[in-house]
Write a protein that holds these residues in place. Structure first.
Motif, PDB file in Angstrom:
ATOM      1  N   CYS A  10       0.665  -1.115  -0.207  1.00 11.84           N
ATOM      2  CA  CYS A  10      -0.096   0.118  -0.027  1.00 11.84           C
ATOM      3  C   CYS A  10       0.843   1.173  -0.099  1.00 11.84           C
ATOM      4  CB  CYS A  10      -0.952   0.073   1.178  1.00 11.84           C
ATOM      5  SG  CYS A  10      -0.127   0.367   2.816  1.00 11.84           S
ATOM      6  N   HIS A  11       0.135   2.328  -0.531  1.00 12.74           N
ATOM      7  CA  HIS A  11       0.998   3.569  -0.571  1.00 12.74           C
ATOM      8  C   HIS A  11      -0.223   4.542  -0.278  1.00 12.74           C
ATOM      9  CE1 HIS A  11       3.419   7.034  -1.105  1.00 12.74           C
ATOM     10  NE2 HIS A  11       2.513   7.560  -2.281  1.00 12.74           N
ATOM     11  N   ASN A  12      -0.189   5.227   0.749  1.00 17.10           N
ATOM     12  CA  ASN A  12      -1.478   6.131   1.006  1.00 17.10           C
ATOM     13  C   ASN A  12      -2.727   5.798   0.531  1.00 17.10           C
ATOM     14  OD1 ASN A  12       0.438   7.955   1.847  1.00 17.10           O
ATOM     15  ND2 ASN A  12       0.457   9.381  -0.026  1.00 17.10           N
ATOM     16  N   GLN A  13      -2.922   4.485   1.404  1.00 19.45           N
ATOM     17  CA  GLN A  13      -4.367   3.895   1.107  1.00 19.45           C
ATOM     18  C   GLN A  13      -5.055   3.874   2.393  1.00 19.45           C
ATOM     19  OE1 GLN A  13      -3.052   0.948  -1.127  1.00 19.45           O
ATOM     20  NE2 GLN A  13      -4.081   1.611  -3.103  1.00 19.45           N
ATOM     21  N   ALA A  14      -4.773   4.779   3.355  1.00 14.42           N
ATOM     22  CA  ALA A  14      -5.369   4.599   4.664  1.00 14.42           C
ATOM     23  C   ALA A  14      -6.874   4.337   4.705  1.00 14.42           C
ATOM     24  CB  ALA A  14      -5.063   6.092   5.479  1.00 14.42           C
ATOM     25  N   GLN A  15      -7.597   4.881   3.718  1.00 11.64           N
ATOM     26  CA  GLN A  15      -9.025   4.472   3.785  1.00 11.64           C
ATOM     27  C   GLN A  15      -9.347   3.097   3.604  1.00 11.64           C
ATOM     28  OE1 GLN A  15      -7.477   5.882   1.479  1.00 11.64           O
ATOM     29  NE2 GLN A  15      -8.797   6.764  -0.319  1.00 11.64           N
ATOM     30  N   PHE A  16      -8.476   2.380   2.911  1.00  7.71           N
ATOM     31  CA  PHE A  16      -8.960   0.778   2.316  1.00  7.71           C
ATOM     32  C   PHE A  16      -7.922  -0.131   3.015  1.00  7.71           C
ATOM     33  CE2 PHE A  16      -9.318   3.544  -1.849  1.00  7.71           C
ATOM     34  CZ  PHE A  16     -10.673   3.672  -1.674  1.00  7.71           C
ATOM     35  N   ILE A  17      -6.705   0.336   3.538  1.00  4.87           N
ATOM     36  CA  ILE A  17      -5.703  -0.620   3.756  1.00  4.87           C
ATOM     37  C   ILE A  17      -6.280  -1.814   5.028  1.00  4.87           C
ATOM     38  CG2 ILE A  17      -4.489   0.692   5.510  1.00  4.87           C
ATOM     39  CD1 ILE A  17      -3.177  -2.162   3.181  1.00  4.87           C
ATOM     40  N   ALA A  18      -6.813  -1.517   5.950  1.00  2.24           N
ATOM     41  CA  ALA A  18      -7.479  -2.215   7.075  1.00  2.24           C
ATOM     42  C   ALA A  18      -8.267  -3.141   6.456  1.00  2.24           C
ATOM     43  CB  ALA A  18      -8.028  -1.436   8.142  1.00  2.24           C
ATOM     44  N   GLU A  19      -9.324  -2.865   5.798  1.00  2.00           N
ATOM     45  CA  GLU A  19     -10.204  -3.937   5.057  1.00  2.00           C
ATOM     46  C   GLU A  19      -9.346  -4.834   4.230  1.00  2.00           C
ATOM     47  OE1 GLU A  19     -14.483  -1.849   4.697  1.00  2.00           O
ATOM     48  OE2 GLU A  19     -13.386  -1.605   3.060  1.00  2.00           O
ATOM     49  N   ALA A  20      -8.207  -4.454   3.408  1.00  2.00           N
ATOM     50  CA  ALA A  20      -7.611  -5.443   2.630  1.00  2.00           C
ATOM     51  C   ALA A  20      -6.961  -6.552   3.594  1.00  2.00           C
ATOM     52  CB  ALA A  20      -6.509  -4.709   1.994  1.00  2.00           C
ATOM     53  N   VAL A  21      -6.296  -5.788   4.884  1.00  2.00           N
ATOM     54  CA  VAL A  21      -5.499  -6.652   5.636  1.00  2.00           C
ATOM     55  C   VAL A  21      -6.758  -7.520   6.386  1.00  2.00           C
ATOM     56  CG1 VAL A  21      -4.342  -6.998   7.820  1.00  2.00           C
ATOM     57  CG2 VAL A  21      -3.840  -5.107   5.991  1.00  2.00           C
ATOM     58  N   PHE A  29      -9.023 -20.734   4.985  1.00  2.00           N
ATOM     59  CA  PHE A  29      -7.785 -21.702   5.006  1.00  2.00           C
ATOM     60  C   PHE A  29      -6.812 -20.939   6.041  1.00  2.00           C
ATOM     61  CE2 PHE A  29      -3.929 -23.088   3.442  1.00  2.00           C
ATOM     62  CZ  PHE A  29      -4.010 -24.459   3.145  1.00  2.00           C
ATOM     63  N   SER A  30      -6.453 -21.663   7.057  1.00  2.00           N
ATOM     64  CA  SER A  30      -5.663 -21.075   8.055  1.00  2.00           C
ATOM     65  C   SER A  30      -4.109 -21.162   7.761  1.00  2.00           C
ATOM     66  CB  SER A  30      -6.016 -21.750   9.394  1.00  2.00           C
ATOM     67  OG  SER A  30      -5.461 -23.209   9.261  1.00  2.00           O
ATOM     68  N   ASP A  31      -3.444 -21.956   6.843  1.00  2.00           N
ATOM     69  CA  ASP A  31      -2.062 -22.143   6.829  1.00  2.00           C
ATOM     70  C   ASP A  31      -1.627 -20.912   6.014  1.00  2.00           C
ATOM     71  OD1 ASP A  31       0.530 -23.028   6.935  1.00  2.00           O
ATOM     72  OD2 ASP A  31       0.163 -24.856   5.973  1.00  2.00           O
ATOM     73  N   LYS A  32      -1.269 -19.637   6.575  1.00  2.00           N
ATOM     74  CA  LYS A  32      -0.870 -18.605   5.694  1.00  2.00           C
ATOM     75  C   LYS A  32      -0.148 -17.839   6.565  1.00  2.00           C
ATOM     76  CE  LYS A  32      -5.089 -15.917   7.033  1.00  2.00           C
ATOM     77  NZ  LYS A  32      -5.724 -17.000   8.089  1.00  2.00           N
ATOM     78  N   GLU A  33       0.751 -16.863   5.999  1.00  2.00           N
ATOM     79  CA  GLU A  33       1.064 -15.903   6.628  1.00  2.00           C
ATOM     80  C   GLU A  33       0.729 -14.412   5.908  1.00  2.00           C
ATOM     81  OE1 GLU A  33       5.332 -15.669   6.617  1.00  2.00           O
ATOM     82  OE2 GLU A  33       5.545 -15.712   4.491  1.00  2.00           O
ATOM     83  N   VAL A  34       0.589 -13.140   6.443  1.00  2.00           N
ATOM     84  CA  VAL A  34       0.335 -12.002   5.745  1.00  2.00           C
ATOM     85  C   VAL A  34       1.299 -11.166   5.857  1.00  2.00           C
ATOM     86  CG1 VAL A  34      -1.418 -10.100   5.771  1.00  2.00           C
ATOM     87  CG2 VAL A  34      -2.300 -12.433   6.694  1.00  2.00           C
ATOM     88  N   ASP A  55      -0.187  -9.806  14.257  1.00  2.00           N
ATOM     89  CA  ASP A  55      -1.025 -10.633  13.506  1.00  2.00           C
ATOM     90  C   ASP A  55      -0.516 -10.696  11.811  1.00  2.00           C
ATOM     91  OD1 ASP A  55      -3.056 -11.716  15.105  1.00  2.00           O
ATOM     92  OD2 ASP A  55      -4.266  -9.676  14.704  1.00  2.00           O
ATOM     93  N   ILE A  56       0.274  -9.727  11.766  1.00  2.00           N
ATOM     94  CA  ILE A  56       0.940  -9.308  10.260  1.00  2.00           C
ATOM     95  C   ILE A  56       2.383  -9.342  10.445  1.00  2.00           C
ATOM     96  CG2 ILE A  56      -1.269  -8.595   9.331  1.00  2.00           C
ATOM     97  CD1 ILE A  56       0.003  -5.746   9.443  1.00  2.00           C
ATOM     98  N   ASP A  87      -3.368  -5.922  -3.456  1.00  2.00           N
ATOM     99  CA  ASP A  87      -3.233  -4.408  -3.458  1.00  2.00           C
ATOM    100  C   ASP A  87      -3.909  -3.708  -2.349  1.00  2.00           C
ATOM    101  OD1 ASP A  87      -1.339  -4.340  -5.667  1.00  2.00           O
ATOM    102  OD2 ASP A  87      -2.888  -3.691  -7.079  1.00  2.00           O
ATOM    103  N   GLY A  88      -3.519  -2.824  -1.877  1.00  2.00           N
ATOM    104  CA  GLY A  88      -3.989  -2.255  -0.569  1.00  2.00           C
ATOM    105  C   GLY A  88      -5.493  -1.628  -0.869  1.00  2.00           C
ATOM    106  N   ASP A  89      -6.006  -1.744  -2.024  1.00  2.00           N
ATOM    107  CA  ASP A  89      -7.288  -1.028  -1.964  1.00  2.00           C
ATOM    108  C   ASP A  89      -8.391  -2.312  -2.528  1.00  2.00           C
ATOM    109  OD1 ASP A  89      -6.077  -1.319  -4.532  1.00  2.00           O
ATOM    110  OD2 ASP A  89      -6.899   0.773  -5.223  1.00  2.00           O
ATOM    111  N   ASP A  90      -8.030  -3.409  -2.543  1.00  2.00           N
ATOM    112  CA  ASP A  90      -8.657  -4.635  -2.998  1.00  2.00           C
ATOM    113  C   ASP A  90      -9.034  -5.388  -1.746  1.00  2.00           C
ATOM    114  OD1 ASP A  90      -8.652  -3.703  -5.479  1.00  2.00           O
ATOM    115  OD2 ASP A  90      -6.905  -4.956  -6.197  1.00  2.00           O
TER     116      ASP A  90
END
Length: 316
Positions: A10-21, A29-34, A55-56, A87-90
């Motif tokens: 992300c770059h300057n996507q404060a309005q979207f990044i939390a939802e993406a994360v 599916f649990s076997d993952k890392e973020v 968590d990340i 992407d941080g807005d998806d």
């Protein structure tokens, strides 16, 4: 089953990044890392990401290096068998990794491309009964041989991590069209699966989407045409017709967009430069009409995992 590294940039996507994360953390599916790479944001994105704590895995870049280079940083610091880019807005739909894992358990291909669910406005609300009951997909000798429409996006690409590193990842400083470029590079890794349904990613439509700017696409297309003509891509030697055809559609699309926006000379220049690719695309389309498409495979999900019944919300 494979382990996934979800790489979010992300770059300057404060309005979207939390939802993406959150969409990555809430996968069934649990076997993952973020892994999250903040590309020197100045709008509060970094502070929002700090709230996710352990968590990340968070990396904060001191200088803005661009999406492609930031994704490479995330990939190089990942440990999973497969990389899933976002992407941080998806948003990843809750079953995305579940779908990928089931396919890879049956067919361990190095590349998967998936479909997008486009949305504009509020985040889609998901309910448990909407978990897909089946997966429809097609397997190809190489991603260049796909015979069905597909809108490439960084958020709809899954690639084996070692293979990704072997082809040197995303092309640094390339934007836009870097999603087409990485698929051409990854085509040398071997077979690919195209997931027709369900969609795995929600693509957010907003005013800052790169698709609204025509000229950068024309510039990058000229560069990719040159690479194919000079056989800088390995696939241009192994699959000369398919590598040309892969760019034929985008050349036609962006030439038309440029013409509609009044960029008449740039549109003509792109068509002239990419005429060989357009012709190759037409030849491949006729071949598909004659031979038929690759068969669709169906995988049924007998015991789907539950999907959270709440809308994704920002962390407080």
């Amino acid at each position: 089953m494979p382990r996934f590294s979800i790489v979010i940039t992300c770059h300057n996507q404060a309005q979207f990044i939390a939802e993406a994360v959150l969409s990555a953390l809430r996968q069934t599916f649990s076997d993952k890392e973020v892994v999250v790479v903040d590309d020197a944001s100045t709008d509060g994105s970094a502070e929002t990401l700090d709230r996710f704590a352990s968590d990340i895995r968070l990396m904060k870049l001191r200088e803005n290096v661009g999406a492609a280079r930031a994704r490479n940083v995330g990939a190089e610091n990942s440990t999973g068998d497969y990389l899933v880019f976002l992407d941080g807005d998806d948003l990843l739909l809750p079953w995305a990794l579940e779908v990928y894992a089931r396919i890879l358990s049956a067919q361990p291909v190095p590349v998967i491309i998936s479909s997008l669910l486009w949305f504009d406005g509020p985040t889609p609300q998901l309910r448990a009964h909407e978990f897909p009951a089946e997966i429809k997909f097609v397997t190809y000798e190489t991603v260049l041989a796909k015979d069905r429409p597909h809108r490439p996006s960084a958020s709809a690409i899954v690639v084996h991590r070692q293979g990704f590193l072997g082809v040197h990842g995303w092309t640094n400083d390339m934007f836009p069209m870097e999603d087409f470029d990485i698929l051409i590079k990854a085509s040398s890794l071997g077979p690919a699966v195209q997931v027709l349904s369900p969609p795995a990613t929600s693509y957010r439509v907003h005013a800052n989407n790169s698709i609204h700017n025509v000229i950068p696409f024309l510039r990058e297309l000229h560069g990719m045409i040159r690479k194919i003509k000079q056989r800088e891509y390995p696939c241009a030697r192994a699959y000369p017709l398919q590598s040309c055809a892969f760019l034929g559609g985008p050349i036609l699309y962006w030439s038309r967009r440029a013409f509609q926006r009044g960029f008449y000379l740039p549109a003509l220049e792109l068509l002239t430069d990419g005429s060989k690719m357009v012709l190759a695309a037409l030849v491949c389309r006729v071949a598909v009409l004659v031979k038929g498409r690759q068969p669709v495979q169906t995988m049924f999900i007998n015991e789907p995992r539950p999907v959270p019944a709440t809308r994704l919300q920002e962390v407080g």
